[in-house]
Design a protein around this motif. Sequence first.
Motif, PDB file in Angstrom:
ATOM      1  N   THR A 195      39.889  42.950  52.924  1.00  0.00           N
ATOM      2  CA  THR A 195      38.473  42.486  50.864  1.00  0.00           C
ATOM      3  C   THR A 195      38.535  44.653  50.760  1.00  0.00           C
ATOM      4  OG1 THR A 195      37.146  43.496  53.524  1.00  0.00           O
ATOM      5  CG2 THR A 195      36.424  41.720  52.052  1.00  0.00           C
ATOM      6  N   ALA A 196      39.086  45.215  52.065  1.00  0.00           N
ATOM      7  CA  ALA A 196      39.812  46.245  51.482  1.00  0.00           C
ATOM      8  C   ALA A 196      40.582  46.299  49.835  1.00  0.00           C
ATOM      9  CB  ALA A 196      40.659  47.269  51.440  1.00  0.00           C
ATOM     10  N   ASN A 197      41.652  45.450  49.432  1.00  0.00           N
ATOM     11  CA  ASN A 197      42.445  45.358  48.613  1.00  0.00           C
ATOM     12  C   ASN A 197      41.835  43.688  47.455  1.00  0.00           C
ATOM     13  OD1 ASN A 197      44.136  46.930  49.360  1.00  0.00           O
ATOM     14  ND2 ASN A 197      45.352  45.224  50.789  1.00  0.00           N
ATOM     15  N   LEU A 198      40.828  44.056  47.401  1.00  0.00           N
ATOM     16  CA  LEU A 198      39.583  43.027  47.170  1.00  0.00           C
ATOM     17  C   LEU A 198      38.998  44.095  45.966  1.00  0.00           C
ATOM     18  CD1 LEU A 198      39.450  39.579  48.998  1.00  0.00           C
ATOM     19  CD2 LEU A 198      40.929  40.069  47.169  1.00  0.00           C
ATOM     20  N   LEU A 199      39.124  44.440  44.717  1.00  0.00           N
ATOM     21  CA  LEU A 199      38.179  45.179  43.491  1.00  0.00           C
ATOM     22  C   LEU A 199      37.078  44.624  42.878  1.00  0.00           C
ATOM     23  CD1 LEU A 199      41.167  47.451  42.719  1.00  0.00           C
ATOM     24  CD2 LEU A 199      39.573  46.917  45.347  1.00  0.00           C
ATOM     25  N   MET A 200      36.886  45.158  41.698  1.00  0.00           N
ATOM     26  CA  MET A 200      35.329  44.928  41.315  1.00  0.00           C
ATOM     27  C   MET A 200      35.555  45.640  40.087  1.00  0.00           C
ATOM     28  SD  MET A 200      32.987  43.544  44.007  1.00  0.00           S
ATOM     29  CE  MET A 200      32.328  44.731  44.609  1.00  0.00           C
ATOM     30  N   ASP A 201      35.735  44.472  38.531  1.00  0.00           N
ATOM     31  CA  ASP A 201      35.071  45.496  37.595  1.00  0.00           C
ATOM     32  C   ASP A 201      33.568  44.681  37.332  1.00  0.00           C
ATOM     33  OD1 ASP A 201      34.575  42.730  36.374  1.00  0.00           O
ATOM     34  OD2 ASP A 201      36.272  42.026  35.620  1.00  0.00           O
ATOM     35  N   THR A 202      33.707  45.609  36.084  1.00  0.00           N
ATOM     36  CA  THR A 202      31.855  46.400  35.686  1.00  0.00           C
ATOM     37  C   THR A 202      31.542  44.276  35.573  1.00  0.00           C
ATOM     38  OG1 THR A 202      32.663  45.803  33.278  1.00  0.00           O
ATOM     39  CG2 THR A 202      32.732  47.937  33.980  1.00  0.00           C
ATOM     40  N   HIS A 203      31.768  43.718  35.859  1.00  0.00           N
ATOM     41  CA  HIS A 203      30.563  42.499  35.713  1.00  0.00           C
ATOM     42  C   HIS A 203      30.921  41.530  36.949  1.00  0.00           C
ATOM     43  CE1 HIS A 203      31.280  43.063  31.309  1.00  0.00           C
ATOM     44  NE2 HIS A 203      32.535  42.152  31.238  1.00  0.00           N
ATOM     45  N   ASN A 204      31.909  42.460  38.364  1.00  0.00           N
ATOM     46  CA  ASN A 204      32.176  41.714  39.449  1.00  0.00           C
ATOM     47  C   ASN A 204      32.316  40.837  39.538  1.00  0.00           C
ATOM     48  OD1 ASN A 204      29.643  43.982  40.719  1.00  0.00           O
ATOM     49  ND2 ASN A 204      27.692  42.330  40.463  1.00  0.00           N
ATOM     50  N   VAL A 205      33.341  40.911  38.738  1.00  0.00           N
ATOM     51  CA  VAL A 205      34.167  39.778  38.911  1.00  0.00           C
ATOM     52  C   VAL A 205      35.572  40.664  40.495  1.00  0.00           C
ATOM     53  CG1 VAL A 205      36.579  39.168  37.571  1.00  0.00           C
ATOM     54  CG2 VAL A 205      34.591  38.948  36.413  1.00  0.00           C
ATOM     55  N   VAL A 206      36.205  39.777  40.189  1.00  0.00           N
ATOM     56  CA  VAL A 206      36.973  39.970  41.804  1.00  0.00           C
ATOM     57  C   VAL A 206      38.336  39.656  41.674  1.00  0.00           C
ATOM     58  CG1 VAL A 206      37.007  39.987  44.144  1.00  0.00           C
ATOM     59  CG2 VAL A 206      35.714  39.493  43.966  1.00  0.00           C
ATOM     60  N   LYS A 207      39.607  41.342  41.568  1.00  0.00           N
ATOM     61  CA  LYS A 207      40.638  40.634  41.527  1.00  0.00           C
ATOM     62  C   LYS A 207      41.718  41.500  42.554  1.00  0.00           C
ATOM     63  CE  LYS A 207      39.672  41.765  36.988  1.00  0.00           C
ATOM     64  NZ  LYS A 207      40.675  42.182  35.495  1.00  0.00           N
ATOM     65  N   VAL A 208      42.842  40.383  43.312  1.00  0.00           N
ATOM     66  CA  VAL A 208      43.197  40.913  44.372  1.00  0.00           C
ATOM     67  C   VAL A 208      44.663  41.558  43.716  1.00  0.00           C
ATOM     68  CG1 VAL A 208      45.100  39.974  45.642  1.00  0.00           C
ATOM     69  CG2 VAL A 208      43.332  38.211  44.824  1.00  0.00           C
ATOM     70  N   ALA A 209      44.339  43.165  44.864  1.00  0.00           N
ATOM     71  CA  ALA A 209      44.969  44.261  44.075  1.00  0.00           C
ATOM     72  C   ALA A 209      46.000  44.509  45.149  1.00  0.00           C
ATOM     73  CB  ALA A 209      44.676  45.282  44.432  1.00  0.00           C
ATOM     74  N   ASP A 210      46.832  45.756  45.181  1.00  0.00           N
ATOM     75  CA  ASP A 210      47.821  46.624  46.376  1.00  0.00           C
ATOM     76  C   ASP A 210      48.765  45.805  46.337  1.00  0.00           C
ATOM     77  OD1 ASP A 210      48.948  47.399  47.777  1.00  0.00           O
ATOM     78  OD2 ASP A 210      47.065  48.739  48.408  1.00  0.00           O
ATOM     79  N   PHE A 211      49.873  45.631  45.567  1.00  0.00           N
ATOM     80  CA  PHE A 211      51.122  45.160  46.437  1.00  0.00           C
ATOM     81  C   PHE A 211      52.043  45.115  46.800  1.00  0.00           C
ATOM     82  CE2 PHE A 211      48.593  42.624  43.349  1.00  0.00           C
ATOM     83  CZ  PHE A 211      48.907  41.169  42.953  1.00  0.00           C
ATOM     84  N   GLY A 212      51.826  46.437  47.497  1.00  0.00           N
ATOM     85  CA  GLY A 212      52.450  47.788  48.369  1.00  0.00           C
ATOM     86  C   GLY A 212      53.935  46.499  49.386  1.00  0.00           C
ATOM     87  N   VAL A 213      53.344  45.190  49.933  1.00  0.00           N
ATOM     88  CA  VAL A 213      53.999  44.653  51.276  1.00  0.00           C
ATOM     89  C   VAL A 213      54.161  43.238  50.697  1.00  0.00           C
ATOM     90  CG1 VAL A 213      53.082  46.052  53.015  1.00  0.00           C
ATOM     91  CG2 VAL A 213      51.775  44.250  52.722  1.00  0.00           C
ATOM     92  N   ALA A 214      53.974  42.531  49.076  1.00  0.00           N
ATOM     93  CA  ALA A 214      54.283  41.438  48.887  1.00  0.00           C
ATOM     94  C   ALA A 214      55.177  41.312  48.688  1.00  0.00           C
ATOM     95  CB  ALA A 214      53.102  41.372  47.502  1.00  0.00           C
ATOM     96  N   ARG A 215      55.597  39.695  48.672  1.00  0.00           N
ATOM     97  CA  ARG A 215      56.657  39.345  48.273  1.00  0.00           C
ATOM     98  C   ARG A 215      57.667  38.404  47.806  1.00  0.00           C
ATOM     99  NH1 ARG A 215      57.025  44.233  49.504  1.00  0.00           N
ATOM    100  NH2 ARG A 215      58.853  45.158  51.262  1.00  0.00           N
ATOM    101  N   PHE A 216      58.529  38.597  46.919  1.00  0.00           N
ATOM    102  CA  PHE A 216      58.596  36.819  46.079  1.00  0.00           C
ATOM    103  C   PHE A 216      58.972  35.903  47.796  1.00  0.00           C
ATOM    104  CE2 PHE A 216      59.075  40.040  42.915  1.00  0.00           C
ATOM    105  CZ  PHE A 216      58.448  38.904  41.517  1.00  0.00           C
TER     106      PHE A 216
END
Length: 325
Positions: free
Chosen positions: A184-205
């Motif tokens: 949940t700390a890496n799931l962020l909301m915009d002004t319309h409460n749309v949730v977006k996935v964030a923080d790709f520091g350890v993401a990988r292809f």
Amino acid sequence: MLLTLQCCGQDTDGLYEAMEKAVARSEGSWSGSTNSRSAVEKAIESQTKSEDWEIDRRLLKTGERIASGSCGDLYRGVYLGQDVAVKVLRSEHLNDTLEDEFVQEVAILREVQHRNVVRFIGASTKSPHLCIVTEYMPGGSLYDYLHKNHNVLKLSQLLRFAIDICKGMEYLHQSNIIHRDLKTANLLMDTHNVVKVADFGVARFQNKGGVMTAETGTYRWMAPEVINHQLYDQKADVFSFAIVLWELVTAKVPYDSMTPLQAALGVRQGLRPDLPENAHPKLIDLMQRCWDAVSDNRPSFSEIKLELEVLLQEVQEPSGAVNGN
């Protein structure tokens, strides 16, 4: 955020000690950095021309610090007239591992564009002023929304949040990306409460082969196969989503009576959060399937999204209603 242990054996004192140290290093830490301008620039420029996304730091104005970690800080800023979030990496913490993570994070952010993924604006690879700039999310994180603001979600809002997460994760998985730190700390909301996935520091292809790093992510949300140093794939993200879904339902921190290490050791032995009372039975069934110990038994995000969309339609259309909204 990046937990890499040296021992891979049985439950020994050495394992416990290493896990304790890893937890201490990882709690609240940032991932992504570099210790050599030329190494970073060469690595990224081998894939694309840097001028397409290289930030002109003279045009970047940083304001208040909104988060802090062991390797860097997150600031609110303005770039070319738009509100942005600026992840600034501290030069004194740079090493080869963090350099690799910085390169990977920029490479992944450059490739993704979706309504439910935080938008990449650019990066500065000019040492020692290394930073990543993304769109600013004024709604903050789901973690803060649930646990600091103490919001209890209505079922329809909960489902919309969960569907947003699934759409973002479905897109990432279809792009052969594994997030590895979904929480949940890496799931962020915009002004319309749309949730977006964030923080790709350890993401990988994931389409490049090789063995994924063990114990990458955050213990309370980590899949057992990752904790156990077993082979894992995108279904590890599905396990993490199950814990996120449990949080959305209960508005509680998972395993809140345990330390992160205790939670990890418990998950290895089959521990899961207590099933919430009075929750919709379809949500309880879904989270149980998503946190199944056997990763192949877990549904995909495409399947989860469809189930949640059907459930949302059901709760929006009471029986007997002509128009369900």
